[in-house]
Design a protein around this motif. Structure first.
Motif, PDB file in Angstrom:
ATOM      1  N   LEU A  23       0.864  -1.174   0.000  1.00 30.37           N
ATOM      2  CA  LEU A  23       0.000   0.000   0.000  1.00 30.37           C
ATOM      3  C   LEU A  23       0.901   1.224   0.000  1.00 30.37           C
ATOM      4  O   LEU A  23       1.986   1.201   0.603  1.00 30.37           O
ATOM      5  N   LEU A  24       0.455   2.293  -0.644  1.00 37.52           N
ATOM      6  CA  LEU A  24       1.313   3.473  -0.765  1.00 37.52           C
ATOM      7  C   LEU A  24       0.474   4.735  -0.856  1.00 37.52           C
ATOM      8  O   LEU A  24      -0.609   4.735  -1.448  1.00 37.52           O
ATOM      9  N   HIS A  25       0.990   5.786  -0.277  1.00 35.01           N
ATOM     10  CA  HIS A  25       0.440   7.120  -0.528  1.00 35.01           C
ATOM     11  C   HIS A  25       1.599   8.097  -0.556  1.00 35.01           C
ATOM     12  O   HIS A  25       2.483   8.057   0.300  1.00 35.01           O
ATOM     13  N   ALA A  26       1.613   8.937  -1.576  1.00 36.96           N
ATOM     14  CA  ALA A  26       2.640   9.971  -1.718  1.00 36.96           C
ATOM     15  C   ALA A  26       1.944  11.276  -2.054  1.00 36.96           C
ATOM     16  O   ALA A  26       1.006  11.303  -2.865  1.00 36.96           O
ATOM     17  N   VAL A  27       2.396  12.364  -1.431  1.00 35.19           N
ATOM     18  CA  VAL A  27       1.755  13.654  -1.646  1.00 35.19           C
ATOM     19  C   VAL A  27       2.790  14.763  -1.701  1.00 35.19           C
ATOM     20  O   VAL A  27       3.768  14.765  -0.943  1.00 35.19           O
ATOM     21  N   ASP A  28       2.600  15.682  -2.634  1.00 34.29           N
ATOM     22  CA  ASP A  28       3.403  16.900  -2.696  1.00 34.29           C
ATOM     23  C   ASP A  28       2.941  17.791  -1.543  1.00 34.29           C
ATOM     24  O   ASP A  28       1.775  18.214  -1.501  1.00 34.29           O
ATOM     25  N   ILE A  29       3.818  18.060  -0.601  1.00 38.10           N
ATOM     26  CA  ILE A  29       3.446  18.776   0.609  1.00 38.10           C
ATOM     27  C   ILE A  29       2.937  20.185   0.308  1.00 38.10           C
ATOM     28  O   ILE A  29       2.078  20.711   1.022  1.00 38.10           O
ATOM     29  N   ASP A  30       3.416  20.795  -0.763  1.00 36.21           N
ATOM     30  CA  ASP A  30       3.057  22.182  -1.042  1.00 36.21           C
ATOM     31  C   ASP A  30       1.867  22.340  -1.974  1.00 36.21           C
ATOM     32  O   ASP A  30       1.124  23.310  -1.862  1.00 36.21           O
ATOM     33  N   THR A  31       1.652  21.380  -2.889  1.00 31.34           N
ATOM     34  CA  THR A  31       0.531  21.506  -3.826  1.00 31.34           C
ATOM     35  C   THR A  31      -0.644  20.609  -3.468  1.00 31.34           C
ATOM     36  O   THR A  31      -1.770  20.843  -3.922  1.00 31.34           O
ATOM     37  N   GLY A  32      -0.385  19.558  -2.689  1.00 33.30           N
ATOM     38  CA  GLY A  32      -1.436  18.614  -2.355  1.00 33.30           C
ATOM     39  C   GLY A  32      -1.676  17.543  -3.400  1.00 33.30           C
ATOM     40  O   GLY A  32      -2.503  16.649  -3.198  1.00 33.30           O
ATOM     41  N   THR A  33      -0.971  17.602  -4.522  1.00 31.63           N
ATOM     42  CA  THR A  33      -1.095  16.569  -5.546  1.00 31.63           C
ATOM     43  C   THR A  33      -0.643  15.232  -4.967  1.00 31.63           C
ATOM     44  O   THR A  33       0.409  15.168  -4.318  1.00 31.63           O
ATOM     45  N   ALA A  34      -1.437  14.195  -5.190  1.00 27.15           N
ATOM     46  CA  ALA A  34      -1.152  12.920  -4.531  1.00 27.15           C
ATOM     47  C   ALA A  34      -1.277  11.749  -5.485  1.00 27.15           C
ATOM     48  O   ALA A  34      -1.913  11.838  -6.544  1.00 27.15           O
ATOM     49  N   LEU A  35      -0.679  10.653  -5.081  1.00 29.12           N
ATOM     50  CA  LEU A  35      -0.743   9.389  -5.821  1.00 29.12           C
ATOM     51  C   LEU A  35      -0.828   8.272  -4.783  1.00 29.12           C
ATOM     52  O   LEU A  35      -0.091   8.292  -3.794  1.00 29.12           O
ATOM     53  N   GLY A  36      -1.723   7.322  -5.011  1.00 27.87           N
ATOM     54  CA  GLY A  36      -1.853   6.281  -4.009  1.00 27.87           C
ATOM     55  C   GLY A  36      -2.283   4.940  -4.557  1.00 27.87           C
ATOM     56  O   GLY A  36      -2.838   4.837  -5.646  1.00 27.87           O
TER      57      GLY A  36
END
Length: 294
Positions: A23-36
């Motif tokens: 399982l994975l979640h990654a997020v750009d801390i400044d833009t909020g763009t995410a992939l999971g």
């Protein structure tokens, strides 16, 4: 196919090649763009929950509710209330005296279970859980200290460490059941990390010290292995239990890009040493971050 869809396919294939479900979640801390992938699935956090513990210490400190320099007396071994572990105070023989923030450093740097339990004792499970709820992390919940967690492992394995290589024994471990142990989701763990890096957990010197502390981890074989560059900083916290290999952290690039990533895996094999299962954590995180940066 979109870039994010392609990245998810590559990550899923990498997990399969490594012999794990992930399982994975990654997020750009400044833009909020995410992939999971399975970002909202409840998982047993193991030692990744120490992120919640140290974040609570620094939030309480910033509010003036606890003094992080307060000394704690650690009794000499043998001491029945020491949590098992392969590092730190868990294996040291003599009495010691350390501050709460130095205990936090040990809990992160070498995943010291005894240091973490002394923090649990000082803060309380309810305080840590209330802090997470206050940050909007309503599915992130602790039900036991590290010594209590490992006590269930011993009980479920009938006191035989060798039994932990038996798939039937591993399957019944309460420590691997997110409804009966400390738990969260990949999305909520990255939300916590993003809040730390945005000064939403605590600001000023407390926020700076907390971020520095999370950069102390000694282990580089999981998340950091995916970013082998001198100018990329990786701060994180691993978590391990039979068949489980986790890590969550923040990857910072020299151009200012900041990405919170959480990877939780479970191996099909009960072998203790599975280098591919460790390495895929960094590999999957790198694919995700590259997609976010594209």
């Amino acid at each position: 196919m979109t870039a994010h869809a392609a990245a998810r396919r590559r990550i899923t294939a990498a997990f399969a090649d490594a012999g794990v479900t992930g399982l994975l979640h990654a997020v750009d801390i400044d833009t909020g763009t995410a992939l999971g992938i399975g970002s909202d699935t409840l998982v047993p956090t193991a030692s990744v929950h120490k992120l919640c513990l140290v974040a609570t210490l620094y939030r309480q400190s910033s509010l003036g509710l606890i003094d992080p320099t307060r000394p704690v007396e650690i009794p000499a071994i043998p001491a029945e209330d020491r949590a098992p572990g392969a590092t730190g105070l868990s294996v040291m023989r003599d009495a010691a005296r350390l501050s709460l923030r130095d205990l936090a450093s040990l809990a992160v740097a070498v995943s010291d279970n005894t240091a973490a339990d002394l923090l649990w004792d000082a803060l309380g499970l309810d305080t840590v859980n209330a802090t997470m709820t206050g940050l909007g992390l309503t599915r992130t919940h602790a039900v036991q200290t590290m010594r209590e967690l490992f006590a269930t492992v011993r009980e479920d394995a009938a006191g035989e460490p060798a039994a932990l290589t038996d798939p039937a024994v591993v399957a019944r471990l309460r420590a691997l059941d997110p409804t009966r142990t400390n738990r969260s989701t990949p999305r909520e763990i990255t939300a916590l990390l993003a809040a730390v890096w945005r000064d939403e957990v605590c600001a000023g010197e407390y926020g700076e010290e907390l971020r520095a502390l999370l950069g102390l981890q000694a282990w580089s074989h999981r998340l950091a292995a995916g970013f082998p560059f001198d100018d990329v900083r990786v701060s994180g916290k691993t978590g391990s239990l039979p068949t489980l290999r986790h890590e969550a952290g923040v990857v910072e690039y020299p151009d200012g890009g900041r990405y919170a990533v959480a990877v939780f895996t479970r191996a099909a094999s009960t072998d203790v040493t599975l280098p591919a299962a460790d390495a895929v954590i960094g590999g999957a995180a790198r694919i995700a971050v590259d997609a976010l940066r594209a």
